[in-house]
Design a protein around this motif. Structure first.
Motif, PDB file in Angstrom:
ATOM      1  N   VAL A 161      34.518  18.291  -2.979  1.00 14.40           N
ATOM      2  CA  VAL A 161      35.845  18.003  -3.512  1.00 14.40           C
ATOM      3  C   VAL A 161      36.337  16.631  -3.056  1.00 14.40           C
ATOM      4  O   VAL A 161      36.643  15.768  -3.853  1.00 14.40           O
ATOM      5  CB  VAL A 161      36.844  19.103  -3.104  1.00 14.40           C
ATOM      6  N   SER A 162      36.431  16.423  -1.732  1.00 13.21           N
ATOM      7  CA  SER A 162      36.820  15.103  -1.228  1.00 13.21           C
ATOM      8  C   SER A 162      36.570  15.039   0.270  1.00 13.21           C
ATOM      9  O   SER A 162      36.751  16.026   0.977  1.00 13.21           O
ATOM     10  CB  SER A 162      38.298  14.801  -1.522  1.00 13.21           C
ATOM     11  N   ASN A 163      36.141  13.892   0.747  1.00 14.57           N
ATOM     12  CA  ASN A 163      35.962  13.635   2.182  1.00 14.57           C
ATOM     13  C   ASN A 163      35.210  14.756   2.898  1.00 14.57           C
ATOM     14  O   ASN A 163      35.667  15.302   3.894  1.00 14.57           O
ATOM     15  CB  ASN A 163      37.320  13.417   2.845  1.00 14.57           C
ATOM     16  N   ASN A 164      34.055  15.077   2.394  1.00  9.40           N
ATOM     17  CA  ASN A 164      33.251  16.150   2.972  1.00  9.40           C
ATOM     18  C   ASN A 164      32.298  15.633   4.036  1.00  9.40           C
ATOM     19  O   ASN A 164      31.972  14.448   4.081  1.00  9.40           O
ATOM     20  CB  ASN A 164      32.463  16.852   1.870  1.00  9.40           C
ATOM     21  N   SER A 165      31.861  16.557   4.887  1.00 13.96           N
ATOM     22  CA  SER A 165      30.866  16.210   5.896  1.00 13.96           C
ATOM     23  C   SER A 165      29.971  17.422   6.124  1.00 13.96           C
ATOM     24  O   SER A 165      30.264  18.280   6.932  1.00 13.96           O
ATOM     25  CB  SER A 165      31.541  15.790   7.209  1.00 13.96           C
ATOM     26  N   TYR A 166      28.893  17.503   5.375  1.00 15.01           N
ATOM     27  CA  TYR A 166      27.956  18.615   5.515  1.00 15.01           C
ATOM     28  C   TYR A 166      26.546  18.079   5.739  1.00 15.01           C
ATOM     29  O   TYR A 166      26.196  17.003   5.254  1.00 15.01           O
ATOM     30  CB  TYR A 166      28.023  19.543   4.310  1.00 15.01           C
ATOM     31  N   SER A 167      25.759  18.845   6.491  1.00 12.17           N
ATOM     32  CA  SER A 167      24.431  18.366   6.877  1.00 12.17           C
ATOM     33  C   SER A 167      23.358  19.429   6.669  1.00 12.17           C
ATOM     34  O   SER A 167      23.631  20.628   6.678  1.00 12.17           O
ATOM     35  CB  SER A 167      24.434  17.952   8.356  1.00 12.17           C
ATOM     36  N   HIS A 168      22.131  18.963   6.486  1.00 16.40           N
ATOM     37  CA  HIS A 168      20.931  19.803   6.467  1.00 16.40           C
ATOM     38  C   HIS A 168      20.984  20.907   5.419  1.00 16.40           C
ATOM     39  O   HIS A 168      20.519  22.026   5.647  1.00 16.40           O
ATOM     40  CB  HIS A 168      20.698  20.394   7.856  1.00 16.40           C
ATOM     41  N   ASN A 169      21.542  20.585   4.265  1.00 22.19           N
ATOM     42  CA  ASN A 169      21.537  21.516   3.143  1.00 22.19           C
ATOM     43  C   ASN A 169      20.441  21.127   2.153  1.00 22.19           C
ATOM     44  O   ASN A 169      20.122  19.942   1.999  1.00 22.19           O
ATOM     45  CB  ASN A 169      22.882  21.493   2.420  1.00 22.19           C
ATOM     46  N   THR A 207      32.094  21.457   4.347  1.00 24.00           N
ATOM     47  CA  THR A 207      31.568  21.283   5.706  1.00 24.00           C
ATOM     48  C   THR A 207      30.420  22.234   6.011  1.00 24.00           C
ATOM     49  O   THR A 207      29.856  22.185   7.103  1.00 24.00           O
ATOM     50  CB  THR A 207      32.674  21.502   6.760  1.00 24.00           C
ATOM     51  N   GLY A 208      30.091  23.109   5.099  1.00 20.57           N
ATOM     52  CA  GLY A 208      29.001  24.058   5.347  1.00 20.57           C
ATOM     53  C   GLY A 208      27.670  23.358   5.520  1.00 20.57           C
ATOM     54  O   GLY A 208      27.362  22.406   4.791  1.00 20.57           O
ATOM     55  N   SER A 209      26.869  23.817   6.477  1.00 19.34           N
ATOM     56  CA  SER A 209      25.597  23.162   6.769  1.00 19.34           C
ATOM     57  C   SER A 209      24.447  24.167   6.865  1.00 19.34           C
ATOM     58  O   SER A 209      24.665  25.364   7.040  1.00 19.34           O
ATOM     59  CB  SER A 209      25.699  22.374   8.078  1.00 19.34           C
TER      60      SER A 209
END
Length: 218
Positions: A106-114, A127-129
């Protein structure tokens, strides 16, 4: 590549492509505004209009497609392939995302290792990772849940769950630490010999046998 000073082994093709690059090396930016803000990020490949537009220092990224990783800033080792894939992921590392608007957020996200594969897969992630979604619209509604797996068209969660799994067309998992197989039309799950799981309903019983005869046995 207008501002490049010490950066080397770079390829820039397109209006404002790699414009702000100063010391980034092995950087390829092709397309209108592709990688235009990159300054020192190395080993980036950004192909498509607005691909990786705002990336500044992140390296080892591959963005292919219009708007792929467009709002990405300084994270590393991401692969975004497809129109607006990973569009709003600002700072997450180590994602592999393939499909139109997959992992868009949506906006300004920070998710990793998906790992998302399929059009709109993981679309809403913020933010889900460490999630895996394979199939069109798989994991579409998961925003903050972690360590979950969605396999099949529309396999999803109806809330923000972790360590949850939905397998099969239209399957929706409804809690943490649970695995759901199939939608409401699935009567049972089978192995190569027999039923190993079935709904608890008399209409769906298979191979019922009277093995213990009660009073007759006594």
């Amino acid at each position: 590549g207008k501002l490049t000073t010490t950066g080397h082994d770079n390829t820039f093709n397109g209006y404002r492509a790699g414009k702000a690059n100063t010391a980034g090396d092995y950087f390829t930016a092709i397309g209108f505004n592709a990688g235009t803000a990159n300054t020192i990020g190395d080993y980036n490949t950004m192909v498509g209009s607005y691909a990786g537009t705002t990336n500044t220092t992140g390296g080892w990224n591959t963005f292919l497609g219009y708007g792929a990783g467009s709002y990405h800033l300084d994270a590393d080792s991401n692969v975004y392939i497809g129109h607006n894939a990973g569009y709003f992921n600002v700072s997450g590392d180590g994602n592999t995302i393939c499909g139109i608007t997959a992992g868009r957020g949506v906006s300004n996200n920070s998710y990793s290792h998906n790992s998302y594969f399929g059009n709109n897969a993981g679309y809403s992630t913020s933010t889900g990772s460490a999630n895996t979604a394979i199939g069109t619209r798989a994991g579409y509604n998961l925003t903050t849940g972690n360590n979950s797996t969605f396999l099949g068209y529309g396999a999803d969660a109806n809330g923000q769950y972790s360590n949850a799994t939905a397998i099969g067309y239209g399957t929706v998992v409804t809690a943490n630490d649970k695995m759901f197989f199939g939608d409401a039309n699935v009567a049972g799950c089978y192995n190569y010999q027999n039923v190993w799981a079935a709904q608890s309903d008399g209409r769906f019983k298979f191979n019922v046998q009277e093995n213990v005869k009660g009073l007759e046995f006594l």
